[in-house]
Motif scaffolding. Structure first.
Motif, PDB file in Angstrom:
ATOM      1  N   ARG A  27       0.993  -1.262  -0.546  1.00 39.64           N
ATOM      2  CA  ARG A  27      -0.133  -0.065  -0.165  1.00 39.64           C
ATOM      3  C   ARG A  27       0.797   1.107  -0.015  1.00 39.64           C
ATOM      4  O   ARG A  27       1.817   1.644   0.549  1.00 39.64           O
ATOM      5  CB  ARG A  27      -0.568   0.236   1.351  1.00 39.64           C
ATOM      6  CG  ARG A  27      -1.985   0.729   1.377  1.00 39.64           C
ATOM      7  CD  ARG A  27      -2.787   0.890   2.160  1.00 39.64           C
ATOM      8  NE  ARG A  27      -3.689   2.228   2.586  1.00 39.64           N
ATOM      9  CZ  ARG A  27      -4.113   2.836   2.185  1.00 39.64           C
ATOM     10  NH1 ARG A  27      -5.034   2.162   0.856  1.00 39.64           N
ATOM     11  NH2 ARG A  27      -5.076   4.191   2.821  1.00 39.64           N
ATOM     12  N   GLN A  28       0.558   1.929  -0.950  1.00 41.45           N
ATOM     13  CA  GLN A  28       1.463   3.427  -1.008  1.00 41.45           C
ATOM     14  C   GLN A  28       0.329   4.485  -0.581  1.00 41.45           C
ATOM     15  O   GLN A  28      -0.626   4.888  -1.698  1.00 41.45           O
ATOM     16  CB  GLN A  28       1.743   3.444  -1.852  1.00 41.45           C
ATOM     17  CG  GLN A  28       2.555   4.675  -2.772  1.00 41.45           C
ATOM     18  CD  GLN A  28       3.935   4.791  -3.686  1.00 41.45           C
ATOM     19  OE1 GLN A  28       3.710   5.037  -4.249  1.00 41.45           O
ATOM     20  NE2 GLN A  28       4.706   4.276  -2.995  1.00 41.45           N
ATOM     21  N   VAL A  29       0.374   5.643   0.626  1.00 42.63           N
ATOM     22  CA  VAL A  29      -0.492   6.762   0.393  1.00 42.63           C
ATOM     23  C   VAL A  29       0.992   7.967   0.210  1.00 42.63           C
ATOM     24  O   VAL A  29       2.271   8.187   0.400  1.00 42.63           O
ATOM     25  CB  VAL A  29      -0.791   7.010   1.597  1.00 42.63           C
ATOM     26  CG1 VAL A  29      -1.375   8.127   1.860  1.00 42.63           C
ATOM     27  CG2 VAL A  29      -1.727   5.863   1.754  1.00 42.63           C
ATOM     28  N   ASP A  43       5.224   3.955   1.920  1.00 43.73           N
ATOM     29  CA  ASP A  43       5.040   2.570   1.469  1.00 43.73           C
ATOM     30  C   ASP A  43       4.864   1.796   2.465  1.00 43.73           C
ATOM     31  O   ASP A  43       5.452   1.798   4.001  1.00 43.73           O
ATOM     32  CB  ASP A  43       6.404   1.555   1.016  1.00 43.73           C
ATOM     33  CG  ASP A  43       6.429   2.553  -0.570  1.00 43.73           C
ATOM     34  OD1 ASP A  43       5.726   2.575  -1.343  1.00 43.73           O
ATOM     35  OD2 ASP A  43       7.257   2.934  -1.017  1.00 43.73           O
ATOM     36  N   GLU A  46       1.661  -5.241   4.115  1.00 40.07           N
ATOM     37  CA  GLU A  46       0.437  -6.029   5.118  1.00 40.07           C
ATOM     38  C   GLU A  46       0.192  -5.633   5.869  1.00 40.07           C
ATOM     39  O   GLU A  46      -0.995  -5.290   6.229  1.00 40.07           O
ATOM     40  CB  GLU A  46       0.248  -7.548   3.906  1.00 40.07           C
ATOM     41  CG  GLU A  46      -0.709  -7.883   3.751  1.00 40.07           C
ATOM     42  CD  GLU A  46      -0.728  -9.905   3.612  1.00 40.07           C
ATOM     43  OE1 GLU A  46      -0.716 -10.492   4.583  1.00 40.07           O
ATOM     44  OE2 GLU A  46      -0.764  -9.474   2.083  1.00 40.07           O
ATOM     45  N   GLY A  48       0.443  -2.962   7.704  1.00 38.62           N
ATOM     46  CA  GLY A  48       0.720  -1.183   8.682  1.00 38.62           C
ATOM     47  C   GLY A  48       1.411  -0.701   8.650  1.00 38.62           C
ATOM     48  O   GLY A  48       1.446   0.258   9.418  1.00 38.62           O
TER      49      GLY A  48
END
Length: 75
Positions: A27-29, A43, A46, A48
């Motif tokens: 997941r990228q924010v 980055d 899984e 978090g």
């Protein structure tokens, strides 16, 4: 913590863990810095956990003393 800096593209990567395996960052924010000078791509794995931070526009987003000694990612 480890920092790599690509001077040609003004992009830095700050690894917060020893090694990030291929596919581990699931997941990228993206966050824009105040003033809009740099973008931070966070980055996460899984579970978090924050693995690393890509700084696009590194000169605007990081102190110069962090960038000067940082190795290029190809070295």
């Amino acid at each position: 913590m480890h920092i790599e800096y690509d001077r040609e593209n003004d992009v830095a990567y700050v690894s917060l863990v020893e090694h990030i395996a291929d596919g581990a960052a699931v997941r990228q924010v993206t966050v824009e810095t105040p003033g809009g000078g740099a973008d931070l791509n966070l980055d996460f794995d899984e579970a978090g956990l924050l693995l690393g931070i890509e700084v696009v526009g590194a000169h605007a987003g990081l102190p110069e003393e962090l960038l000067l000694p940082a190795p290029h990612p190809d070295r």
